[in-house]
Design a protein around this motif. Structure first.
Motif, PDB file in Angstrom:
ATOM      1  N   ALA A 132       0.865  -1.180   0.000  1.00  0.00           N
ATOM      2  CA  ALA A 132       0.000   0.000   0.000  1.00  0.00           C
ATOM      3  C   ALA A 132       0.902   1.231   0.000  1.00  0.00           C
ATOM      4  O   ALA A 132       1.615   1.478   0.969  1.00  0.00           O
ATOM      5  CB  ALA A 132      -0.914   0.005   1.228  1.00  0.00           C
ATOM      6  N   ALA A 133       0.901   1.967  -1.083  1.00  0.00           N
ATOM      7  CA  ALA A 133       1.790   3.109  -1.222  1.00  0.00           C
ATOM      8  C   ALA A 133       1.577   4.122  -0.107  1.00  0.00           C
ATOM      9  O   ALA A 133       0.439   4.423   0.264  1.00  0.00           O
ATOM     10  CB  ALA A 133       1.587   3.777  -2.583  1.00  0.00           C
ATOM     11  N   ALA A 138       8.098   8.449  -1.673  1.00  0.00           N
ATOM     12  CA  ALA A 138       8.071   7.986  -3.061  1.00  0.00           C
ATOM     13  C   ALA A 138       9.365   7.284  -3.460  1.00  0.00           C
ATOM     14  O   ALA A 138       9.334   6.208  -4.086  1.00  0.00           O
ATOM     15  CB  ALA A 138       7.791   9.156  -4.005  1.00  0.00           C
ATOM     16  N   ALA A 139      10.509   7.866  -3.137  1.00  0.00           N
ATOM     17  CA  ALA A 139      11.778   7.261  -3.540  1.00  0.00           C
ATOM     18  C   ALA A 139      12.007   5.940  -2.818  1.00  0.00           C
ATOM     19  O   ALA A 139      12.433   4.945  -3.419  1.00  0.00           O
ATOM     20  CB  ALA A 139      12.926   8.226  -3.259  1.00  0.00           C
ATOM     21  N   TYR A 140      11.741   5.928  -1.518  1.00  0.00           N
ATOM     22  CA  TYR A 140      11.891   4.696  -0.740  1.00  0.00           C
ATOM     23  C   TYR A 140      10.964   3.606  -1.280  1.00  0.00           C
ATOM     24  O   TYR A 140      11.367   2.454  -1.469  1.00  0.00           O
ATOM     25  CB  TYR A 140      11.575   4.989   0.724  1.00  0.00           C
ATOM     26  N   THR A 141       9.699   3.978  -1.549  1.00  0.00           N
ATOM     27  CA  THR A 141       8.739   3.022  -2.082  1.00  0.00           C
ATOM     28  C   THR A 141       9.221   2.457  -3.410  1.00  0.00           C
ATOM     29  O   THR A 141       9.156   1.243  -3.651  1.00  0.00           O
ATOM     30  CB  THR A 141       7.370   3.688  -2.260  1.00  0.00           C
ATOM     31  N   ALA A 142       9.714   3.311  -4.274  1.00  0.00           N
ATOM     32  CA  ALA A 142      10.193   2.855  -5.585  1.00  0.00           C
ATOM     33  C   ALA A 142      11.352   1.880  -5.446  1.00  0.00           C
ATOM     34  O   ALA A 142      11.422   0.865  -6.156  1.00  0.00           O
ATOM     35  CB  ALA A 142      10.611   4.057  -6.428  1.00  0.00           C
ATOM     36  N   SER A 143      12.255   2.153  -4.509  1.00  0.00           N
ATOM     37  CA  SER A 143      13.413   1.270  -4.330  1.00  0.00           C
ATOM     38  C   SER A 143      12.994  -0.099  -3.825  1.00  0.00           C
ATOM     39  O   SER A 143      13.580  -1.122  -4.197  1.00  0.00           O
ATOM     40  CB  SER A 143      14.414   1.903  -3.358  1.00  0.00           C
ATOM     41  N   LYS A 144      11.968  -0.153  -2.991  1.00  0.00           N
ATOM     42  CA  LYS A 144      11.485  -1.419  -2.457  1.00  0.00           C
ATOM     43  C   LYS A 144      10.581  -2.143  -3.458  1.00  0.00           C
ATOM     44  O   LYS A 144      10.599  -3.377  -3.548  1.00  0.00           O
ATOM     45  CB  LYS A 144      10.739  -1.187  -1.140  1.00  0.00           C
ATOM     46  N   GLN A 145       9.797  -1.387  -4.219  1.00  0.00           N
ATOM     47  CA  GLN A 145       8.980  -2.004  -5.255  1.00  0.00           C
ATOM     48  C   GLN A 145       9.858  -2.717  -6.278  1.00  0.00           C
ATOM     49  O   GLN A 145       9.501  -3.795  -6.777  1.00  0.00           O
ATOM     50  CB  GLN A 145       8.119  -0.949  -5.957  1.00  0.00           C
TER      51      GLN A 145
END
Length: 249
Positions: A132-133, A138-145
């Motif tokens: 769940a975003a 945003a940057a952390y989420t992108a790196s983990k996605q």
């Protein structure tokens, strides 16, 4: 006994995971940027090695010193909370260097020996931001996605050699110190225009409905390492389990 190498064990989830596997009788190679022998209990089955997952030479030295590795846990991670437009690209690259490219580099360093033995397991620790975003990450989420997709593909690719790839997705843990290595202050990443938007979000961080304990994540890693099915996702914590159920049923 089998040997597990864990990255990012100086504190938090990595440290607790090292403790769990030591208690279960495993040989543990606990790695951290600056070795500290006081963060884990003394044991003949414990080795503490320096490791910076953003440096190829550091990875090579740690893997060589570790010897045969039965399980790799990629736990080291950093991140920042703030408005994306105010986050310098240098910090975004730093996040990806550790959270994404560092994980990939560790996998490349360990896969050959596992493939030669046709045995082993790789556990990549991500976050429930992949389920769940979360705003202001945003940057952390992108790196983990990126690692979520990477691990799913890797599970198919390495399954041919009887190597398992798993994901552990911790929920919100207020004790996590992942932002300390980014060299940026949160207040510098919240422009005035975002103040009203950010205030209730930070209030939610301060008083979450559910939280993840370090022991929750250690338990999820233990389950993932020992799972011999095709299961990929292992939520860590009550909040993570709730998000996982909402997404996958």
């Amino acid at each position: 006994m089998p040997t597990i190498l864990i990255t990012g064990t100086s504190s938090g989830y990595g440290r607790e995971t090292a403790r769990r596997f030591l208690a279960e009788g495993w040989n543990v190679v606990a790695t951290m940027r600056t070795p500290d022998t006081d963060v884990l209990p003394r044991s003949e089955r414990l080795r503490i090695l320096p490791l910076d997952v953003t440096r190829a030479e550091s990875i090579a030295a740690a893997v060589e010193a570790a010897g045969p590795i039965d399980a790799l846990v990629n736990n080291a991670g950093i991140g920042v909370v703030g408005a994306f437009e105010a986050t310098p690209m240098a910090h975004i690259r730093k996040i990806f260097d550790t959270n994404t490219f560092g994980v990939m580099a560790m996998c490349q360093a360990v896969i050959p020996q596992m493939r030669a033995r046709r045995a082993g397991v790789i556990v990549n620790v991500t976050s429930t931001v992949t389920l769940a975003a979360m705003p202001l990450a945003a940057a952390y989420t992108a790196s983990k996605q990126a690692i979520e997709g990477f691990t799913g593909s890797l599970a198919h690719e390495l399954g041919h050699f009887d190597i398992r790839a798993k994901l552990v997705e911790p929920g919100y843990g207020p004790t996590t110190r992942f932002a300390q290595n980014t060299g940026v202050r949160i207040e510098d990443l919240i422009p005035a225009a975002y103040a009203d938007f950010a205030a209730p979000i930070f209030a939610g961080f301060a008083h979450p409905a559910l939280t993840t304990k370090e022991t929750d994540v250690a338990e999820a890693v233990w389950a993932a390492v020992n799972d011999t099915t095709g299961r990929l996702h292992f939520p860590g914590g009550a909040d993570a389990a709730a998000l996982h159920e909402a997404r996958f049923g």
